[in-house]
Every structure is written in structure tokens, then in C-alpha cells.
Design a protein around this motif. Structure first.
Motif, mmCIF file in Angstrom:
data_model
loop_
_atom_site.group_PDB
_atom_site.id
_atom_site.type_symbol
_atom_site.label_atom_id
_atom_site.label_comp_id
_atom_site.label_asym_id
_atom_site.label_seq_id
_atom_site.Cartn_x
_atom_site.Cartn_y
_atom_site.Cartn_z
ATOM 1 N N GLU A 1 33.843 43.742 37.290
ATOM 2 C CA GLU A 1 32.594 44.840 37.631
ATOM 3 C C GLU A 1 31.799 44.234 38.693
ATOM 4 O O GLU A 1 31.321 43.312 38.237
ATOM 5 N N LYS B 1 35.924 42.461 46.772
ATOM 6 C CA LYS B 1 36.409 43.516 47.353
ATOM 7 C C LYS B 1 36.685 43.224 48.906
ATOM 8 O O LYS B 1 37.642 43.523 49.628
ATOM 9 N N LYS C 1 43.863 51.451 43.856
ATOM 10 C CA LYS C 1 44.454 52.478 42.958
ATOM 11 C C LYS C 1 45.308 52.102 41.889
ATOM 12 O O LYS C 1 45.277 52.282 40.789
ATOM 13 N N GLN C 2 46.265 51.069 42.414
ATOM 14 C CA GLN C 2 47.356 50.335 41.345
ATOM 15 C C GLN C 2 46.617 49.451 40.568
ATOM 16 O O GLN C 2 46.855 49.246 39.130
ATOM 17 N N TYR C 3 46.025 48.466 41.130
ATOM 18 C CA TYR C 3 45.517 47.151 40.604
ATOM 19 C C TYR C 3 44.048 46.894 40.590
ATOM 20 O O TYR C 3 43.404 45.641 40.244
ATOM 21 N N GLY C 4 43.128 47.757 40.845
ATOM 22 C CA GLY C 4 41.886 47.681 40.805
ATOM 23 C C GLY C 4 41.112 47.314 39.587
ATOM 24 O O GLY C 4 40.106 46.823 39.510
ATOM 25 N N HIS C 5 41.631 47.718 38.328
ATOM 26 C CA HIS C 5 41.407 47.247 37.084
ATOM 27 C C HIS C 5 41.265 45.905 37.078
ATOM 28 O O HIS C 5 40.584 45.503 35.868
ATOM 29 N N GLU C 6 41.928 45.000 37.566
ATOM 30 C CA GLU C 6 42.024 43.515 37.354
ATOM 31 C C GLU C 6 40.778 43.070 38.195
ATOM 32 O O GLU C 6 40.504 41.961 37.643
ATOM 33 N N SER D 1 31.212 38.806 42.588
ATOM 34 C CA SER D 1 31.918 39.907 42.706
ATOM 35 C C SER D 1 31.257 40.549 43.846
ATOM 36 O O SER D 1 31.926 41.648 44.257
ATOM 37 N N SER E 1 47.715 37.257 38.844
ATOM 38 C CA SER E 1 47.477 38.695 38.872
ATOM 39 C C SER E 1 48.743 39.473 39.596
ATOM 40 O O SER E 1 49.218 39.028 40.390
#
Length: 289
Positions: free
Chosen positions: A78, A51, A70-75, A47, A2
Motif C-alpha cells: 500500500e 506502480k 485488477k488481477q494482481y494489484g493486491h500483491e 512504494s 509473485s
């Protein structure tokens, strides 16, 4: 791999830091650090810690964690949100109404009346008990005399009839001590990281999830599952035990006060708690296949 993992790896290589050194700084096992760099977030113990591990890694290589998110948190997968229980709110002080004021004024008189009634009831009950005790004493004396006469008769008739006691077989006195010392442990409990007063564990190779506490002094517990359910939030004293079944949870967060007075086991596996009189948090995740 990633993009988030690449950013962390490049920052580490630019600073000429090995994974072993990152492991030493963050207290995170090397295999989890490699999983983060490769983007294999499903290999992390859940999960719940993803983080937290990434934040520790970013701080170790001097990257801004908030910018990375902010840039890669979507990877990231949840994570379920747990709800901390809040202390109860203080109720507002209401202004007493005239009716309530009258009732408050009448309470002292009512209280005195109830005391008088209680005293009279106690005196009446003592009189009844005294009469019953006298009658019972006479009956006991009469029964004692009858028993003595009967015992004397039996002593005379059984004087020449002696019976030897029957000894129990020696086999009945034998106790298999090995069975009492057998302790069955279920699964494997692995410590994966320590951060401040929080210790993280993973429970694997089992579907059972039982936690037992034995108290040798004053302490308290607060336990919340990953589902958000609060199982307990109260104090305990010496010689008390508490057992919980978390088989329906994927993990729990346990807050313990005064750990020197607490013995904690997970599926009969003892957990090593801090021996200083401080509060400690223990997080346990149930590993999934």
C-alpha cells in the motif's frame, strides 16, 4: 516469485526481449526490473514508484496495465496518498445591500477629507522640521569652531612628538585558503529513472535531507512531501535563495519553473537540471535500511 512478476517475465520471454532491452525502453535500472519479476517489491526505492515502474514494464512488453492491476494489484504494498493542493475557489459576487450602497456613496467624501487632513499634517511637520534644522545648524557651526580651536592647540603640542606605526605580525596576514574551499557532502544521490519531464532520485547513506535553491533569474517552486504537506508554492527572482529541511519526510516532489535560472543542491550535492526554459519535476526518495 509473485504472479504479477511471472506474467511480466513470461510476456518478455515470449517476445524474446532481454532485461537490458527493457531497461533501455523504460529507463528503469535492471536491478529494479529483476526485483519486479521476483516479486521483491520492498527492494524498489519506495512504494511511491512501484506502480509507475510496473506500468512502464507492462507497456514495454505490450501488456494491459489496468488488467494486471485488477488481477494482481493486491500483491503490491500500500502506498500513502498525497493530496495535491487546489487553487483557491473564486468567491461569489454578493448582491450589495442598501446599507452597503449608502456606505459606498459616502466613501468619496471621506477619502477627500482624509487627503485634506494629510496635507495639513505634512505642512505642520515641515514647519517644525524647518525650525529644528535652523537650531541644529547654529549648534553645528558653534561646535565646528570649537573643534578647529582644539585641533590647532593639539597640532602645536604634538608637533615634535611623532609616533612610528606598529606593523602587524606577518603571521596574522596568513590565511588558510584550504578551509574556505572545503564542501562537505552528506549521503549519496542516485538518479534511477527519467520519464518525460520527471526525474527520479534516491538519497541514501544519510539521515540528513536538506535541499537548497539559488536563483539567477525569474522562476517558481512548488514542493510537496510524501506526507502531503506543501512546503512552498510561490515565485522567486534573481539573487534569491531558498533552503528546506525534509528530514521528517520519506520523499518529496519538487516542481521547478524555468530551470536554467535555478541551481539545486541536495546535501551540498548539485542536481543536474534541464537547461531549456521549461518546467521540470524532480522526485527524491530517502532510502530506508
Amino acid at each position: 516469485m509473485s504472479e504479477l512478476g511471472e506474467q511480466l517475465k513470461h510476456a518478455r520471454l515470449d517476445k524474446n526481449i532481454s532485461l537490458d532491452e527493457v531497461q533501455t525502453r523504460t529507463k528503469i535500472q535492471k536491478r529494479y526490473l529483476e526485483a519486479i519479476e521476483n516479486g521483491d517489491f520492498d527492494k524498489l526505492p519506495g512504494s511511491f514508484y512501484t506502480k509507475a515502474f510496473i506500468k512502464s514494464y507492462a507497456e514495454a512488453v505490450s501488456l494491459d496495465y489496468d488488467s494486471l492491476m485488477k488481477q494482481y494489484g493486491h500483491e503490491l504494498p500500500e502506498s500513502p496518498q498525497s493530496v495535491e493542493s487546489l487553487p483557491p475557489r473564486r468567491t461569489r459576487t454578493s448582491i450589495p445591500s442598501p446599507t452597503r450602497s449608502k456606505l459606498s456613496a459616502a466613501l468619496p467624501g471621506l477619502f477627500v477629507f482624509l487627503i485634506v487632513i494629510g496635507i495639513l499634517a505634512i505642512i505642520w511637520m515641515l514647519n517644525i522640521n524647518s525650525n529644528d534644522d535652523s537650531a541644529l545648524k547654529e549648534e553645528v557651526d558653534q561646535n565646528s569652531q570649537n573643534v578647529e580651536v582644539e585641533q590647532n592647540k593639539n597640532a602645536i603640542s604634538n608637533k615634535d612628538n611623532k609616533v612610528e606605526p606598529i606593523k602587524d605580525a606577518e603571521s596574522n596576514d596568513t590565511v588558510d585558503e584550504g578551509d574556505d574551499n572545503t564542501v562537505q557532502q552528506s549521503g549519496q544521490l542516485e538518479k534511477i529513472s527519467v520519464s518525460g519531464d520527471t526525474t527520479n532520485y534516491v538519497l541514501s547513506e544519510t539521515d540528513e535531507f536538506h535541499v537548497k535553491f539559488t536563483f539567477s533569474g525569474e522562476s517558481w517552486l512548488k514542493i510537496q512531501g510524501n506526507s502531503g504537506k506543501v512546503y512552498v508554492n510561490e515565485g522567486y527572482s534573481e539573487k534569491q535563495d531558498a533552503t528546506f529541511d525534509f528530514s521528517d519526510e520519506s520523499g518529496v516532489r519538487i516542481r521547478i519553473g524555468s530551470t536554467p535560472h535555478v541551481k539545486m543542491t541536495v546535501n551540498d550535492i548539485e542536481v543536474d537540471l534541464e537547461k531549456q526554459p521549461i518546467a521540470q519535476t524532480v522526485k527524491i526518495e530517502l532510502a530506508t535500511d
